[in-house]
Design a protein around this motif. Structure first.
Motif, PDB file in Angstrom:
ATOM      1  N   ILE A 136      30.696  45.242  35.649  1.00  0.00           N
ATOM      2  CA  ILE A 136      29.777  44.117  35.828  1.00  0.00           C
ATOM      3  C   ILE A 136      29.174  44.132  37.223  1.00  0.00           C
ATOM      4  O   ILE A 136      27.976  43.875  37.410  1.00  0.00           O
ATOM      5  CB  ILE A 136      30.508  42.781  35.559  1.00  0.00           C
ATOM      6  N   CYS A 137      29.998  44.428  38.222  1.00  0.00           N
ATOM      7  CA  CYS A 137      29.523  44.481  39.604  1.00  0.00           C
ATOM      8  C   CYS A 137      28.448  45.544  39.779  1.00  0.00           C
ATOM      9  O   CYS A 137      27.389  45.288  40.373  1.00  0.00           O
ATOM     10  CB  CYS A 137      30.693  44.747  40.547  1.00  0.00           C
ATOM     11  N   ALA A 138      28.690  46.745  39.256  1.00  0.00           N
ATOM     12  CA  ALA A 138      27.718  47.833  39.391  1.00  0.00           C
ATOM     13  C   ALA A 138      26.406  47.484  38.696  1.00  0.00           C
ATOM     14  O   ALA A 138      25.314  47.700  39.243  1.00  0.00           O
ATOM     15  CB  ALA A 138      28.297  49.122  38.816  1.00  0.00           C
ATOM     16  N   ALA A 139      26.499  46.921  37.488  1.00  0.00           N
ATOM     17  CA  ALA A 139      25.292  46.546  36.748  1.00  0.00           C
ATOM     18  C   ALA A 139      24.531  45.437  37.470  1.00  0.00           C
ATOM     19  O   ALA A 139      23.295  45.457  37.542  1.00  0.00           O
ATOM     20  CB  ALA A 139      25.665  46.102  35.331  1.00  0.00           C
ATOM     21  N   THR A 140      25.268  44.478  38.030  1.00  0.00           N
ATOM     22  CA  THR A 140      24.632  43.364  38.739  1.00  0.00           C
ATOM     23  C   THR A 140      23.902  43.838  39.988  1.00  0.00           C
ATOM     24  O   THR A 140      22.780  43.397  40.273  1.00  0.00           O
ATOM     25  CB  THR A 140      25.678  42.305  39.119  1.00  0.00           C
ATOM     26  N   VAL A 141      24.538  44.735  40.738  1.00  0.00           N
ATOM     27  CA  VAL A 141      23.898  45.268  41.940  1.00  0.00           C
ATOM     28  C   VAL A 141      22.606  45.999  41.571  1.00  0.00           C
ATOM     29  O   VAL A 141      21.557  45.803  42.206  1.00  0.00           O
ATOM     30  CB  VAL A 141      24.854  46.216  42.695  1.00  0.00           C
ATOM     31  N   GLY A 142      22.665  46.826  40.534  1.00  0.00           N
ATOM     32  CA  GLY A 142      21.472  47.562  40.113  1.00  0.00           C
ATOM     33  C   GLY A 142      20.365  46.639  39.647  1.00  0.00           C
ATOM     34  O   GLY A 142      19.189  46.798  40.031  1.00  0.00           O
ATOM     35  N   MET A 143      20.719  45.633  38.832  1.00  0.00           N
ATOM     36  CA  MET A 143      19.709  44.707  38.317  1.00  0.00           C
ATOM     37  C   MET A 143      19.139  43.815  39.420  1.00  0.00           C
ATOM     38  O   MET A 143      17.954  43.479  39.404  1.00  0.00           O
ATOM     39  CB  MET A 143      20.320  43.861  37.205  1.00  0.00           C
ATOM     40  N   ALA A 144      19.989  43.428  40.389  1.00  0.00           N
ATOM     41  CA  ALA A 144      19.504  42.618  41.515  1.00  0.00           C
ATOM     42  C   ALA A 144      18.482  43.391  42.344  1.00  0.00           C
ATOM     43  O   ALA A 144      17.437  42.851  42.746  1.00  0.00           O
ATOM     44  CB  ALA A 144      20.678  42.176  42.383  1.00  0.00           C
ATOM     45  N   ALA A 145      18.767  44.669  42.590  1.00  0.00           N
ATOM     46  CA  ALA A 145      17.811  45.508  43.321  1.00  0.00           C
ATOM     47  C   ALA A 145      16.518  45.656  42.528  1.00  0.00           C
ATOM     48  O   ALA A 145      15.411  45.600  43.095  1.00  0.00           O
ATOM     49  CB  ALA A 145      18.426  46.880  43.602  1.00  0.00           C
ATOM     50  N   ALA A 162      25.624  50.605  44.388  1.00  0.00           N
ATOM     51  CA  ALA A 162      26.390  50.039  43.273  1.00  0.00           C
ATOM     52  C   ALA A 162      27.770  50.677  43.178  1.00  0.00           C
ATOM     53  O   ALA A 162      28.770  49.998  42.887  1.00  0.00           O
ATOM     54  CB  ALA A 162      25.625  50.236  41.965  1.00  0.00           C
ATOM     55  N   SER A 163      27.854  51.995  43.432  1.00  0.00           N
ATOM     56  CA  SER A 163      29.147  52.672  43.364  1.00  0.00           C
ATOM     57  C   SER A 163      30.073  52.205  44.479  1.00  0.00           C
ATOM     58  O   SER A 163      31.282  52.021  44.269  1.00  0.00           O
ATOM     59  CB  SER A 163      28.960  54.192  43.437  1.00  0.00           C
ATOM     60  N   VAL A 164      29.513  51.967  45.667  1.00  0.00           N
ATOM     61  CA  VAL A 164      30.314  51.506  46.799  1.00  0.00           C
ATOM     62  C   VAL A 164      30.785  50.068  46.582  1.00  0.00           C
ATOM     63  O   VAL A 164      31.958  49.738  46.782  1.00  0.00           O
ATOM     64  CB  VAL A 164      29.493  51.615  48.111  1.00  0.00           C
ATOM     65  N   TRP A 165      29.860  49.215  46.156  1.00  0.00           N
ATOM     66  CA  TRP A 165      30.197  47.805  45.982  1.00  0.00           C
ATOM     67  C   TRP A 165      31.227  47.603  44.870  1.00  0.00           C
ATOM     68  O   TRP A 165      32.084  46.728  44.943  1.00  0.00           O
ATOM     69  CB  TRP A 165      28.937  47.004  45.656  1.00  0.00           C
ATOM     70  N   SER A 166      31.136  48.418  43.842  1.00  0.00           N
ATOM     71  CA  SER A 166      32.050  48.254  42.708  1.00  0.00           C
ATOM     72  C   SER A 166      33.408  48.907  42.937  1.00  0.00           C
ATOM     73  O   SER A 166      34.314  48.747  42.112  1.00  0.00           O
ATOM     74  CB  SER A 166      31.416  48.834  41.438  1.00  0.00           C
ATOM     75  N   THR A 167      33.562  49.657  44.040  1.00  0.00           N
ATOM     76  CA  THR A 167      34.845  50.344  44.294  1.00  0.00           C
ATOM     77  C   THR A 167      35.533  49.845  45.558  1.00  0.00           C
ATOM     78  O   THR A 167      36.447  50.501  46.056  1.00  0.00           O
ATOM     79  CB  THR A 167      34.624  51.868  44.409  1.00  0.00           C
ATOM     80  N   THR A 168      35.095  48.716  46.091  1.00  0.00           N
ATOM     81  CA  THR A 168      35.847  48.141  47.206  1.00  0.00           C
ATOM     82  C   THR A 168      37.236  47.736  46.711  1.00  0.00           C
ATOM     83  O   THR A 168      37.453  47.530  45.513  1.00  0.00           O
ATOM     84  CB  THR A 168      35.133  46.908  47.779  1.00  0.00           C
TER      85      THR A 168
END
Length: 343
Positions: free
Chosen positions: A124-133, A105-111
């Motif tokens: 939103i990106c970090a939360a979405t990645v975590g919830m999707a996993a 989530a940290s990597v995806w949200s900091t591209t």
């Protein structure tokens, strides 16, 4: 003509009676667990007080304002993850993927492309990645009937690989000031990260102790079959527990990104063990059906305080890891002894 009274089928009647008995038993267990939780939490406060005394004796800087705030800030990231972990373990599951999902989530949200949209999209990106996993974990466990240990271990490996692939094994610097300022802003002299931790813990406590969702979580963890007979959709609820854990991981990802000003695939190494250890120390049963948010928060603070004492006394990291392992084993043994004593 005499009116015929329709008699329910024997199987259906038995199911209803079993559900009623399970509900009554659940209410009694709820009250007993609440009292037991209060006693355990008082014991944890006592442990924390002892650590405070030891810290004051062995380290002159332990009770300084800066050190106390440092302990709270260090506890904040693991603390948020532990809140989600508490829900999962009370519900009878386990989540070994939280550390590497946080890294992902940290990597995806900091591209570069994500940062170009600003702080809101990053969160939103970090939360979405975590919830999707969490959704993937929950579906495989609840509907695929796979063991939580296997599913979340597989997610750990997949998340780590995906994080390394996205970041090319390099740290991604964060240029969004509003994200970086989360770790430096100090409302009322306390880091904003600590306030975030407190807010997440408060919401978690309310949901777990004052809502139907929380009562269903305890019921499923205590006896999933009885919960099903009582009309609870056990599978769907299990999925939501892992989504809640994923949401907490997403929040923690933004917090660690703020602390380090980077998104990295190396974030979260062994965080799952620290979170599980804190939850166990806080009194949550690994078999499910018992636990408190307050206990988990105290467990996180106790663990962080122990680490802080080791640092202040210049003890090696290897020694810290050994002590943590011993504490986990002792906590589980005490849980088992308490359960056998109750029986």
């Amino acid at each position: 003509m005499t009116e015929q009274v329709e008699v329910p089928p024997v199987a259906e009647q038995a199911r209803v009676e079993a559900a009623a008995a399970a509900t009554a038993q659940g209410h009694r267990s709820w009250r007993l667990l609440a009292r037991a939780g209060e006693v355990r939490n008082l014991g944890l406060v006592g442990v924390l007080a002892i650590l405070g005394i030891v810290g004051g004796i062995t380290a002159d800087t332990f009770w300084t304002r800066s050190n106390v705030l440092t302990i709270l800030q260090q506890a904040s990231v693991i603390g948020v993850i532990s809140v989600g972990m508490t829900f999962v373990i009370i519900g009878g599951g386990i989540d070994l993927s939280v550390g590497k999902v946080m890294a992902l989530a940290s990597v995806w949200s900091t591209t570069v492309s994500t940062q170009s949209y600003g702080a809101t999209v990053m969160v939103i990106c970090a939360a979405t990645v975590g919830m999707a996993a969490g959704l993937v974990n929950g579906v495989l466990i609840a509907y695929g009937r796979m063991a939580p240990f296997i599913v979340t271990l597989a997610m750990l490996a997949a998340a780590r690989g995906l994080a390394e692939r996205i970041s090319n094994k390099q740290s991604q610097l964060v240029s969004v000031d509003s994200i970086n300022n989360l770790a430096t802003d100090k409302p009322l002299g306390i880091s904003l990260l600590v306030w975030i931790f407190a807010a997440v813990a408060l919401v978690g406590w309310i949901v777990l102790n004052r809502t139907t969702y929380g009562r269903r979580t305890f019921a499923i963890g205590g006896n999933a079959e009885a919960a099903r007979l009582a009309g609870i959709n056990v599978r769907r609820h299990t999925v939501t527990l892992y989504i809640v854990s994923g949401l907490c991981v997403g929040i923690a990802a933004i917090m660690i990104t703020s602390l380090t000003t980077t998104g990295s695939s190396t974030h979260g190494d062994l965080y799952e063990l620290d979170a599980i250890a804190a939850v166990i120390i806080g009194g949550t049963s690994l078999s499910g059906g018992r636990g408190t948010i307050v206990g988990s928060v105290l467990g996180v603070v106790i663990f962080t305080t122990i680490s802080n004492l080791f640092v202040l006394n210049n003890l090696q990291t290897e020694t810290q890891d050994i002590v943590k392992g011993v504490i986990i084993v002792l906590a589980v043994l005490l849980q088992r002894r308490g359960k056998e004593g109750a029986v």
